[in-house]
Design a protein around this motif. Structure first.
Motif, PDB file in Angstrom:
ATOM      1  N   VAL A 106       0.836  -1.206   0.000  1.00 22.51           N
ATOM      2  CA  VAL A 106       0.000   0.000   0.000  1.00 22.51           C
ATOM      3  C   VAL A 106       0.861   1.242   0.000  1.00 22.51           C
ATOM      4  O   VAL A 106       1.781   1.386   0.818  1.00 22.51           O
ATOM      5  CB  VAL A 106      -0.944   0.011   1.219  1.00 22.51           C
ATOM      6  N   ALA A 107       0.537   2.146  -0.925  1.00 28.82           N
ATOM      7  CA  ALA A 107       1.210   3.442  -1.007  1.00 28.82           C
ATOM      8  C   ALA A 107       0.306   4.514  -0.429  1.00 28.82           C
ATOM      9  O   ALA A 107      -0.900   4.529  -0.692  1.00 28.82           O
ATOM     10  CB  ALA A 107       1.540   3.784  -2.448  1.00 28.82           C
ATOM     11  N   ARG A 108       0.898   5.398   0.341  1.00 32.28           N
ATOM     12  CA  ARG A 108       0.211   6.609   0.786  1.00 32.28           C
ATOM     13  C   ARG A 108       0.523   7.684  -0.248  1.00 32.28           C
ATOM     14  O   ARG A 108       1.658   7.815  -0.709  1.00 32.28           O
ATOM     15  CB  ARG A 108       0.715   7.036   2.163  1.00 32.28           C
ATOM     16  N   VAL A 109      -0.479   8.443  -0.627  1.00 29.88           N
ATOM     17  CA  VAL A 109      -0.335   9.497  -1.623  1.00 29.88           C
ATOM     18  C   VAL A 109      -0.101  10.828  -0.911  1.00 29.88           C
ATOM     19  O   VAL A 109      -0.853  11.190  -0.005  1.00 29.88           O
ATOM     20  CB  VAL A 109      -1.584   9.581  -2.526  1.00 29.88           C
ATOM     21  N   VAL A 110       0.955  11.517  -1.339  1.00 28.13           N
ATOM     22  CA  VAL A 110       1.285  12.822  -0.774  1.00 28.13           C
ATOM     23  C   VAL A 110       1.348  13.822  -1.922  1.00 28.13           C
ATOM     24  O   VAL A 110       2.136  13.642  -2.863  1.00 28.13           O
ATOM     25  CB  VAL A 110       2.633  12.793  -0.025  1.00 28.13           C
ATOM     26  N   GLU A 111       0.501  14.840  -1.862  1.00 27.01           N
ATOM     27  CA  GLU A 111       0.562  15.896  -2.879  1.00 27.01           C
ATOM     28  C   GLU A 111       1.782  16.760  -2.615  1.00 27.01           C
ATOM     29  O   GLU A 111       2.024  17.187  -1.489  1.00 27.01           O
ATOM     30  CB  GLU A 111      -0.710  16.740  -2.861  1.00 27.01           C
ATOM     31  N   THR A 112       2.548  17.012  -3.684  1.00 27.09           N
ATOM     32  CA  THR A 112       3.739  17.846  -3.602  1.00 27.09           C
ATOM     33  C   THR A 112       3.734  18.842  -4.759  1.00 27.09           C
ATOM     34  O   THR A 112       4.571  18.781  -5.656  1.00 27.09           O
ATOM     35  CB  THR A 112       5.014  16.980  -3.632  1.00 27.09           C
ATOM     36  N   PRO A 113       2.778  19.769  -4.772  1.00 28.43           N
ATOM     37  CA  PRO A 113       2.712  20.732  -5.864  1.00 28.43           C
ATOM     38  C   PRO A 113       3.923  21.658  -5.846  1.00 28.43           C
ATOM     39  O   PRO A 113       4.583  21.823  -4.820  1.00 28.43           O
ATOM     40  CB  PRO A 113       1.420  21.490  -5.575  1.00 28.43           C
ATOM     41  N   GLY A 114       4.187  22.232  -6.978  1.00 27.65           N
ATOM     42  CA  GLY A 114       5.314  23.141  -7.124  1.00 27.65           C
ATOM     43  C   GLY A 114       5.925  22.939  -8.496  1.00 27.65           C
ATOM     44  O   GLY A 114       5.931  23.843  -9.320  1.00 27.65           O
ATOM     45  N   HIS A 115       6.424  21.748  -8.759  1.00 28.45           N
ATOM     46  CA  HIS A 115       6.937  21.424 -10.094  1.00 28.45           C
ATOM     47  C   HIS A 115       5.779  21.481 -11.090  1.00 28.45           C
ATOM     48  O   HIS A 115       5.922  21.996 -12.181  1.00 28.45           O
ATOM     49  CB  HIS A 115       7.594  20.047 -10.074  1.00 28.45           C
ATOM     50  N   VAL A 117       1.118  21.699 -10.767  1.00 27.10           N
ATOM     51  CA  VAL A 117      -0.003  21.877  -9.837  1.00 27.10           C
ATOM     52  C   VAL A 117      -0.425  20.550  -9.237  1.00 27.10           C
ATOM     53  O   VAL A 117      -0.720  20.451  -8.053  1.00 27.10           O
ATOM     54  CB  VAL A 117      -1.196  22.546 -10.564  1.00 27.10           C
ATOM     55  N   GLY A 118      -0.441  19.522 -10.067  1.00 28.56           N
ATOM     56  CA  GLY A 118      -0.912  18.214  -9.623  1.00 28.56           C
ATOM     57  C   GLY A 118       0.190  17.193  -9.542  1.00 28.56           C
ATOM     58  O   GLY A 118       0.164  16.182 -10.233  1.00 28.56           O
ATOM     59  N   HIS A 119       1.180  17.422  -8.731  1.00 33.17           N
ATOM     60  CA  HIS A 119       2.293  16.482  -8.560  1.00 33.17           C
ATOM     61  C   HIS A 119       2.058  15.689  -7.279  1.00 33.17           C
ATOM     62  O   HIS A 119       1.744  16.263  -6.245  1.00 33.17           O
ATOM     63  CB  HIS A 119       3.605  17.247  -8.455  1.00 33.17           C
ATOM     64  N   ILE A 120       2.192  14.360  -7.370  1.00 31.54           N
ATOM     65  CA  ILE A 120       2.039  13.514  -6.185  1.00 31.54           C
ATOM     66  C   ILE A 120       3.210  12.551  -6.062  1.00 31.54           C
ATOM     67  O   ILE A 120       3.896  12.240  -7.038  1.00 31.54           O
ATOM     68  CB  ILE A 120       0.711  12.719  -6.177  1.00 31.54           C
ATOM     69  N   CYS A 121       3.413  12.083  -4.842  1.00 31.09           N
ATOM     70  CA  CYS A 121       4.410  11.056  -4.537  1.00 31.09           C
ATOM     71  C   CYS A 121       3.672   9.829  -4.020  1.00 31.09           C
ATOM     72  O   CYS A 121       2.609   9.947  -3.418  1.00 31.09           O
ATOM     73  CB  CYS A 121       5.377  11.548  -3.465  1.00 31.09           C
ATOM     74  N   TYR A 122       4.259   8.671  -4.269  1.00 25.34           N
ATOM     75  CA  TYR A 122       3.722   7.400  -3.790  1.00 25.34           C
ATOM     76  C   TYR A 122       4.699   6.852  -2.757  1.00 25.34           C
ATOM     77  O   TYR A 122       5.839   6.530  -3.092  1.00 25.34           O
ATOM     78  CB  TYR A 122       3.569   6.405  -4.943  1.00 25.34           C
ATOM     79  N   LEU A 123       4.263   6.751  -1.509  1.00 30.62           N
ATOM     80  CA  LEU A 123       5.126   6.292  -0.424  1.00 30.62           C
ATOM     81  C   LEU A 123       4.688   4.897   0.027  1.00 30.62           C
ATOM     82  O   LEU A 123       3.651   4.741   0.668  1.00 30.62           O
ATOM     83  CB  LEU A 123       5.068   7.262   0.745  1.00 30.62           C
ATOM     84  N   PHE A 124       5.463   3.898  -0.320  1.00 30.00           N
ATOM     85  CA  PHE A 124       5.232   2.525   0.098  1.00 30.00           C
ATOM     86  C   PHE A 124       6.028   2.313   1.380  1.00 30.00           C
ATOM     87  O   PHE A 124       7.149   1.778   1.359  1.00 30.00           O
ATOM     88  CB  PHE A 124       5.666   1.539  -0.995  1.00 30.00           C
ATOM     89  N   GLY A 125       5.481   2.757   2.493  1.00 30.48           N
ATOM     90  CA  GLY A 125       6.195   2.771   3.762  1.00 30.48           C
ATOM     91  C   GLY A 125       6.688   1.418   4.214  1.00 30.48           C
ATOM     92  O   GLY A 125       7.848   1.272   4.616  1.00 30.48           O
ATOM     93  N   THR A 135       9.781  15.857  -7.638  1.00 33.85           N
ATOM     94  CA  THR A 135       9.816  16.594  -6.384  1.00 33.85           C
ATOM     95  C   THR A 135      11.254  16.690  -5.895  1.00 33.85           C
ATOM     96  O   THR A 135      11.660  17.669  -5.291  1.00 33.85           O
ATOM     97  CB  THR A 135       8.955  15.885  -5.314  1.00 33.85           C
ATOM     98  N   LEU A 136      12.032  15.655  -6.162  1.00 34.04           N
ATOM     99  CA  LEU A 136      13.426  15.593  -5.728  1.00 34.04           C
ATOM    100  C   LEU A 136      14.254  15.032  -6.875  1.00 34.04           C
ATOM    101  O   LEU A 136      13.948  13.965  -7.405  1.00 34.04           O
ATOM    102  CB  LEU A 136      13.523  14.659  -4.512  1.00 34.04           C
ATOM    103  N   PHE A 137      15.271  15.774  -7.287  1.00 35.17           N
ATOM    104  CA  PHE A 137      16.175  15.292  -8.323  1.00 35.17           C
ATOM    105  C   PHE A 137      17.442  14.778  -7.656  1.00 35.17           C
ATOM    106  O   PHE A 137      18.074  15.481  -6.870  1.00 35.17           O
ATOM    107  CB  PHE A 137      16.565  16.442  -9.264  1.00 35.17           C
ATOM    108  N   SER A 138      17.850  13.552  -7.975  1.00 31.50           N
ATOM    109  CA  SER A 138      19.090  13.035  -7.421  1.00 31.50           C
ATOM    110  C   SER A 138      20.121  12.730  -8.505  1.00 31.50           C
ATOM    111  O   SER A 138      21.307  12.807  -8.274  1.00 31.50           O
ATOM    112  CB  SER A 138      18.836  11.792  -6.569  1.00 31.50           C
ATOM    113  N   LEU A 139      19.679  12.380  -9.671  1.00 29.78           N
ATOM    114  CA  LEU A 139      20.557  12.108 -10.817  1.00 29.78           C
ATOM    115  C   LEU A 139      19.902  12.678 -12.061  1.00 29.78           C
ATOM    116  O   LEU A 139      18.704  12.910 -12.097  1.00 29.78           O
ATOM    117  CB  LEU A 139      20.764  10.606 -11.002  1.00 29.78           C
TER     118      LEU A 139
END
Length: 143
Positions: A106-115, A117-125, A135-139
């Motif tokens: 199960v993923a929890r959905v977290v809205e992360t607007p900025g990049h 309007v409708g940007h979300i992250c999927y967190l499979f805790g 939302t985060l650039f690493s490479l």
């Protein structure tokens, strides 16, 4: 419960797509679709069928392969309600605090607007995995 299998797929010049596979249920999801051919090749190499696309946002380097993969596999496209009009082929919309289940994972959905309007992250805790789109650039681009 068997662990969530996660496969990173190099796409385009400096991007990635992801495959998530639940061995118990046989369900598979792609997180973002920068390159439909690369994703389909990764699916074929593993003998997996695509059930879902989980889009983080509407940009073509994240949702550009949606329609081709949906046509080839009949998968269901999932994304943020706030940008539903711009996500190709969207079937299911999600908001901040919603959850999405891939089998028992199960993923929890977290809205992360900025990049966007409708940007979300999927967190499979429970699986210690987060899919954060741009939302985060690493490479690659945006570093």
């Amino acid at each position: 419960m068997a662990g969530l299998e996660i496969v990173q797929i190099p796409c385009l010049a400096d991007n990635y797509g992801w495959l998530l596979h639940d061995p118990a249920s046989g369900l598979t999801a792609a997180v973002d679709t920068p390159d439909a051919a690369a994703i389909q090749a990764a699916l074929n190499a593993r003998g997996w069928n695509l059930d879902y696309i989980l889009n983080t946002h509407h940009h073509s380097d994240h949702a550009g392969g949606n329609l081709a993969l949906k046509a080839a596999t009949g998968c269901t496209v999932v994304g943020c309600r706030a940008d539903a009009a711009r996500i190709p082929g969207i079937d299911i919309t999600l908001d901040d605090g919603d959850s999405f289940a891939l089998g028992n994972h199960v993923a929890r959905v977290v809205e992360t607007p900025g990049h966007t309007v409708g940007h979300i992250c999927y967190l499979f805790g429970a699986d210690r995995a987060a899919f954060v789109g741009d939302t985060l650039f690493s490479l690659g681009c945006g570093r």
